[in-house]
Design a protein around this motif. Structure first.
Motif, PDB file in Angstrom:
ATOM      1  N   ILE A  29      -6.898   4.601  -3.862  1.00  0.00           N
ATOM      2  CA  ILE A  29      -6.439   3.423  -2.962  1.00  0.00           C
ATOM      3  C   ILE A  29      -6.665   1.839  -3.159  1.00  0.00           C
ATOM      4  CG2 ILE A  29      -6.184   4.672  -1.126  1.00  0.00           C
ATOM      5  CD1 ILE A  29      -2.896   4.105  -1.737  1.00  0.00           C
ATOM      6  N   ASP A  50      -6.056  -1.254  -0.445  1.00  0.00           N
ATOM      7  CA  ASP A  50      -5.085  -2.290   0.395  1.00  0.00           C
ATOM      8  C   ASP A  50      -5.830  -4.033   0.642  1.00  0.00           C
ATOM      9  OD1 ASP A  50      -3.642  -2.935   2.121  1.00  0.00           O
ATOM     10  OD2 ASP A  50      -3.622  -2.291   3.201  1.00  0.00           O
ATOM     11  N   ASP A  73      -7.604   6.143   5.260  1.00  0.00           N
ATOM     12  CA  ASP A  73      -7.035   5.930   7.655  1.00  0.00           C
ATOM     13  C   ASP A  73      -7.686   6.657   7.954  1.00  0.00           C
ATOM     14  OD1 ASP A  73      -5.385   3.444   5.672  1.00  0.00           O
ATOM     15  OD2 ASP A  73      -3.091   5.388   5.590  1.00  0.00           O
ATOM     16  N   ALA A 113      -3.649   1.644  -7.364  1.00  0.00           N
ATOM     17  CA  ALA A 113      -3.467   2.597  -6.989  1.00  0.00           C
ATOM     18  C   ALA A 113      -3.848   3.661  -8.060  1.00  0.00           C
ATOM     19  CB  ALA A 113      -2.855   3.730  -6.045  1.00  0.00           C
ATOM     20  N   ILE A 122       0.703  -0.966   0.477  1.00  0.00           N
ATOM     21  CA  ILE A 122       0.096  -0.016  -0.135  1.00  0.00           C
ATOM     22  C   ILE A 122       1.391   1.096   0.169  1.00  0.00           C
ATOM     23  CG2 ILE A 122      -0.344   0.292   2.760  1.00  0.00           C
ATOM     24  CD1 ILE A 122      -3.067   0.798  -0.482  1.00  0.00           C
ATOM     25  N   ASP A 123       1.670   0.964   0.423  1.00  0.00           N
ATOM     26  CA  ASP A 123       2.780   2.286   0.642  1.00  0.00           C
ATOM     27  C   ASP A 123       3.479   2.427  -0.644  1.00  0.00           C
ATOM     28  OD1 ASP A 123       2.602   3.380   3.808  1.00  0.00           O
ATOM     29  OD2 ASP A 123       4.568   1.958   4.273  1.00  0.00           O
ATOM     30  N   ARG A 150      -5.625   8.363   0.364  1.00  0.00           N
ATOM     31  CA  ARG A 150      -4.833   7.655   1.190  1.00  0.00           C
ATOM     32  C   ARG A 150      -5.736   7.659   2.955  1.00  0.00           C
ATOM     33  NH1 ARG A 150       0.615   4.497   2.130  1.00  0.00           N
ATOM     34  NH2 ARG A 150      -0.337   3.448   4.132  1.00  0.00           N
ATOM     35  N   GLU A 202       1.248   3.916  -3.577  1.00  0.00           N
ATOM     36  CA  GLU A 202       1.167   5.678  -3.050  1.00  0.00           C
ATOM     37  C   GLU A 202       2.229   6.087  -3.175  1.00  0.00           C
ATOM     38  OE1 GLU A 202       0.158   9.223   0.462  1.00  0.00           O
ATOM     39  OE2 GLU A 202       0.368   7.120   0.972  1.00  0.00           O
ATOM     40  N   SER A 210      -2.594  11.228  -2.347  1.00  0.00           N
ATOM     41  CA  SER A 210      -1.908  11.159  -0.851  1.00  0.00           C
ATOM     42  C   SER A 210      -3.735  10.873   0.212  1.00  0.00           C
ATOM     43  CB  SER A 210      -1.656  11.819  -0.630  1.00  0.00           C
ATOM     44  OG  SER A 210      -0.310  11.429  -0.922  1.00  0.00           O
ATOM     45  N   CYS A 266     -10.299   0.685   1.389  1.00  0.00           N
ATOM     46  CA  CYS A 266      -9.990   1.635   0.097  1.00  0.00           C
ATOM     47  C   CYS A 266     -10.320   2.979   0.563  1.00  0.00           C
ATOM     48  CB  CYS A 266     -10.668   1.062  -0.409  1.00  0.00           C
ATOM     49  SG  CYS A 266     -12.869   1.258  -0.045  1.00  0.00           S
TER      50      CYS A 266
END
Length: 326
Positions: free
Chosen positions: A84, A86, A113, A211, A48-49, A109, A52, A106, A92
């Motif tokens: 994005i 995961d 999160d 993504a 996931i990182d 993301r 992005e 971002s 998402c």
């Protein structure tokens, strides 16, 4: 586990007469983004990182249609969207209608999160971005001279999308329609613009992520939302695979393209490349599109039914490829 794998794209549907130097520029950018992703994966960054990180890099370069260099609306402004996902837990985040957020992926993301939601749009999305401390820039930052010129051509041709697949002959028959609606196709080859960007990754733990980010269609109506931020259409990831699509958004939405790759793997038992080929052949009807995908086993695959797709992929065992054509 088959180790990590990564794929990137810079849009499907490429002008066959694209000047050689533009092709080389595109390949260099894709190679740079692949190398960025590869070194991140070697440093044990999670899938996931990595998606992005790579999409941020693509958004920051004006070459493709996302972030800086985005396609312009009929009003000459930029409205960006991104998503994005995961695959671990199918989490998402998605955003649409952004005019000031420097890196839409971002913000997507952060929606995933830091918000209770999956999708935020327009002023609400930007307000959330400000609260989260994301970098904001003036809309003019995203606008390039190339795209201003393309919008002018699109308006002259009364068309939404640059597209070399459908000949311009016979378009005058549409003039009988009251208030002549915009053509979805119809500009000559020389003014076709690259599309959406995306990245899919499986890390060495077998976690998949995807993504996608875009400025949408040149001369689109303000408020139009394409496939890129729609989970299951332009972007999807689960424990089996990660998928990012590009092409005619309306066709990708109707075919739930990215979710269908996962679905035929899950329900038909198809392998990754088989699943990609199946959805490209069976789910697009008259539409034109492409997609990139990875599986939890460390495989990478892509497919498209148009003339080329800007793409690159790499796997842990040393395979690496950057290409445009078949």
């Amino acid at each position: 586990m088959g180790g990590w794998a990564i794929a990137v794209h810079g849009g499907a549907g490429v002008d066959p007469n694209l000047p050689h130097e533009r092709q080389e520029e595109a390949k260099q950018l894709l190679t740079r983004c692949l190398n960025l992703g590869i070194s991140a994966l070697r440093s044990s960054l999670s899938a996931i990182d990595v998606v992005e990180l790579v999409v941020r890099e693509l958004e920051s370069d004006p070459l493709f249609n996302s972030g800086r260099g985005s396609a312009l609306t009929g009003k000459g402004t930029v409205e960006m969207e991104a998503s994005i996902m995961d695959g671990s837990g199918r989490r998402c985040g998605a955003v649409s209608g952004l005019t000031m957020v420097k890196n839409p992926v971002s913000l997507a993301r952060l929606v995933m999160d830091k918000s209770p939601h999956s999708y935020l749009a327009f002023s609400g999305a930007e307000e959330f971005g400000r609260q989260q401390g994301l970098e904001m820039v003036d809309n003019s930052y995203f606008i390039t001279e190339d795209n201003v010129e393309m919008l002018k051509l699109a308006k002259e041709a009364n068309t939404i999308m640059y597209d070399y697949r459908i000949p311009t002959v016979g378009l005058d028959t549409c003039s009988a329609v009251v208030e002549s609606p915009l053509q979805m196709n119809g500009l000559p080859i020389s003014v076709y613009a690259p599309e959406t960007v995306g990245c899919v990754v499986v890390d060495s733990e077998g976690r998949c992520a995807a993504a996608t980010s875009t400025g949408g269609l040149m001369n689109k109506m303000t408020g139009r939302i394409g496939d890129s931020p729609l989970i299951g259409a332009g972007t999807y990831a689960c424990d089996l695979c990660g998928v990012s699509c590009t092409g005619e958004g309306e066709a990708i939405i109707r075919g739930t393209l990215s979710r269908d790759v996962a679905a035929v793997m899950e329900y038909k038992g198809l392998g990754l490349q088989e699943a990609v080929d199946y959805v490209i052949q069976e789910r697009l009807d008259e539409g034109k599109a492409g997609l990139i995908a990875v599986s939890r086993n460390g495989e990478v695959a892509y497919g498209f039914n148009c003339v080329g797709m800007f793409r690159g992929c790499a796997t842990e065992n040393g395979f690496m490829e950057v290409g445009i054509w078949e």
